[in-house]
Design a protein around this motif. Structure first.
Motif: not given
Length: 659
Positions: A206-212, A627-649
């Motif tokens: 279910v996880m989109p590639a970006f989330a990895y 790109k900007q070493n904003e790990f929190g922003l990047g990871l929470t965006s990736g996890l939000a993608i996963v949550c959307l994937g689970i919701l839609l699935d």
């Protein structure tokens, strides 16, 4: 597909209601429910949409509509602290010294070693060995495809980048198979292991590639090791699932015969199960390689280099010619690897009949070895400039001329899509109270897929808000919904036409095969040519990317309807339209639901990748965080993608027996 009573609400609701009423036990009070028309799923969906639109039109303050920002800020802070700790202790913490650093060095060394070997062989040596191996393993046609791929690498000036990508794919796929095949064998032999692995594999697929990408950045930093692990993890599920399925499909009689002859479990596995399942297992290897090719391109944003980086850099500079050259190279690499592994799986003997003599084969190997050694000794390093084709400049000039000719039309289409479709839908989702959107997801989940889907959808959306990515998630969701409507409308029309015409089916099948071989990154190039950058090219790329499986599933579903049922309806005087609406589409429901599910999941993955061409939203959060070493922003965006994937699935899987 379902045993739930609500499943039949579509076409047989009145009859079902009457039957239920007739069968109700005497004396039990009958519940007063909604009329039958109101219980139709699509009526409920329209009502939910109407409530959201009405709420969005109200002049509600942002404090009511937006998800509270406090939890997201705290999650961001915690994740950034974790990343800072990982960076500061990467060379001192036992977790890294005795764990991830070892794996990082091992994988990084493997990639460098393979790439160094390929460079040492020089381009003539690599070509000779590649052609000989593909000819021997998969046959003459596969060899010709490999030759074409090598030629494209050379004439586009991307030989070195292609070798970097090839080295990374080799290391990643090897890692995926080393882990995946034993897990698949264990799953194929044990129901307990299969039950334990199933939810994990479901989640991974279910996880989109970006989330990895972000978790690998935390554990391995930027570079080849992170890209290799992300690629291996992304490509792992098919090798496990298909190996397990292959072993379970082996003829039980053969296994029992081997056991009755005294074979041990290991002997039965090695001598009976694996040989009989080889062809299907090779299909899993093929799928693992193809997923690896698609992921290694995306992994360029965490330092994978190679052809993916060439595409990424070209797209970031709107260098369509450069992106097209790199895209063509990655397409040829994908097709060549697909044909070779498919040929191996099909059991091709490879060598023509006239050349099956052992002496001739030995002579061919000696000549190949001599050619490789000679090329290495003469240090023929670079592809000859005389054989180089410079196509980027002409392509860019054509793109400029094309933009001058039709740019006004495509710009008007793009602007109209943004102004009249995307922005209003995003406004509905972001200007409605967040809790109402969560409630709407729960209602739609209950209507379409049952109680578990309702609960899962509500929890997934709430987690998105708690991670502070509500606005971007609604932006991504609006793009997915628009693209899904377009894909399903177009895919249904083409799939129905394909099911009606064998000639059209014969024409479309190879086209769909080729489209499904292409890595998703490549679809962005023509979309950028037509619509420049922004949300619209991401939508167009998602539409084209998700279209082939929808067409296939619609066609297969309709063609799978029992012929005697169709004939019976025809004899009763049904017209072609009635036959389609009343018989074929209802009986193909499971395939159509799968088509909807696959379309939406593919669209989500592509819309997220569209951040690389200005698609914004959650994908942009991942890229910006990287790109900007904003790990929190990047990871929470990736996890939000996963949550959307689970919701839609979950919303598009259809009803289960739990409801």
């Amino acid at each position: 597909m379902s045993t739930d009573t609500d499943t039949a609400r579509g076409s047989a609701a009145p009859a079902g209601t009457a039957a239920a009423a007739a069968s109700a036990p005497a004396g039990r009070p009958r519940r007063a429910g909604l009329p039958a028309w109101a219980r139709r799923p699509w009526i409920a969906a329209v009502l939910v949409a109407a409530v959201l639109v009405a709420a969005a039109l109200l002049p509600l303050p942002q404090s009511v509509t937006a998800f509270p920002s406090g939890p997201g800020a705290r999650v961001d802070g915690v994740l950034n602290d974790v990343y800072d700790w990982a960076v500061a202790n990467r060379d001192s913490s036992p977790v890294f010294i005795y764990g991830f650093n070892y794996l990082s060095v091992l994988l990084g060394s493997a990639v460098v070693w393979i790439e160094t070997l390929l460079q040492a062989l020089t381009w003539p040596g690599v070509m000779v060995l590649g052609l000989l191996a593909s000819w021997r393993a998969a046959g003459r046609r596969a060899m010709l495809v490999v030759l074409a791929a090598f030629a494209v690498f050379g004439v586009t000036g991307l030989w070195d980048a292609a070798m970097t990508t090839l080295a990374l794919i080799t290391a990643s796929v090897a890692l995926a198979l080393i882990v995946g095949l034993p897990l698949g064998i264990a799953s194929g032999r044990s129901d307990r292991v299969e039950r334990a692995l199933r939810p994990v594999l479901d989640f991974m697929q279910v996880m989109p590639a970006f989330a990895y990408l972000m978790p690998m950045l935390l554990l391995f930093g930027i570079g080849n090791p992170a890209a290799a692990v992300a690629t291996a993890v992304y490509a792992l599920p098919p090798s496990v699932r298909i190996t397990s399925m292959a072993l379970r499909s082996v003829d039980g009689g053969a296994v029992e015969a081997a056991a009755s002859l005294g074979s041990t479990g290991l002997q039965t596995l090695l001598k009976v199960r694996l040989p009989m399942a080889k062809r299907t297992i090779m299909l899993g290897v093929n799928q693992t390689i193809m997923l690896g090719v698609s992921m290694v391109v995306i992994a360029s944003v965490i330092g994978a280099g190679g052809l993916g980086d060439a595409i990424y850099q070209s797209l970031s500079k709107v260098d369509v010619g450069g992106a097209l050259e790199a895209g063509l190279a990655i397409v040829m690499l994908a097709i060549a690897m697909d044909r070779v592994t498919a040929g191996v799986g099909a059991g091709s003997d490879g060598a023509p009949t006239a050349l099956r003599s052992p002496w001739l084969r030995a002579g061919a190997y000696v000549l190949a070895a001599a050619a490789v050694a000679g090329a290495a000794a003469l240090r023929i390093d670079d592809w000859p400039q005389q054989l180089r084709l410079y196509t980027a400049g002409p392509v860019n000039r054509f793109n400029d001329a094309f933009a001058d000719a039709v740019g006004g039309v495509t710009t008007a289409i793009g602007d109209g899509t943004v102004v009249w479709v995307l922005d209003p839908l995003r406004a509905v989702l972001t200007q409605s109270p967040w809790w109402l959107v969560v409630l709407a997801a729960a209602v739609l989940g209950r209507v379409f897929s049952g109680r578990r889907a309702a609960a899962t959808g509500a929890v997934a959306l709430t987690l998105v808000g708690l991670m502070g990515r509500w606005g971007n998630a609604m932006d991504t969701l609006s793009q997915v919904l628009v693209a899904a409507v377009a894909v399903l409308a177009l895919g249904m029309a083409i799939g129905i036409a394909m099911s009606r015409s064998d000639t059209l089916a014969a024409f479309l099948r190879p086209v769909l095969d080729a489209m499904q071989t292409l890595p998703p990154f490549v679809y962005l190039i023509p979309a950028v040519v037509l619509f420049s950058v922004g949300r619209v090219p991401a939508l167009v790329a998602a539409l084209v990317f998700a279209l082939p499986p929808v067409i296939r599933l619609v066609n297969d579903g309709i063609r799978g309807v029992p012929q005697n049922t169709v004939e019976a309806a025809s004899v009763m005087g049904s017209t072609s339209g009635q036959l389609l609406a009343k018989v074929e589409l209802p009986l193909a429901r499971s395939s159509l639901l799968l088509a909807v599910n696959q379309a939406i999941m593919l669209i989500l993955s592509m819309v997220v990748i569209g951040a690389l061409v200005g698609g914004g939203a959650l994908g942009y959060g991942v890229v910006f965080g990287l790109k900007q070493n904003e790990f929190g922003l990047g990871l929470t965006s990736g996890l939000a993608i996963v949550c959307l994937g689970i919701l839609l699935d979950r919303l598009t899987q259809g009803r289960k027996t739990d409801a």
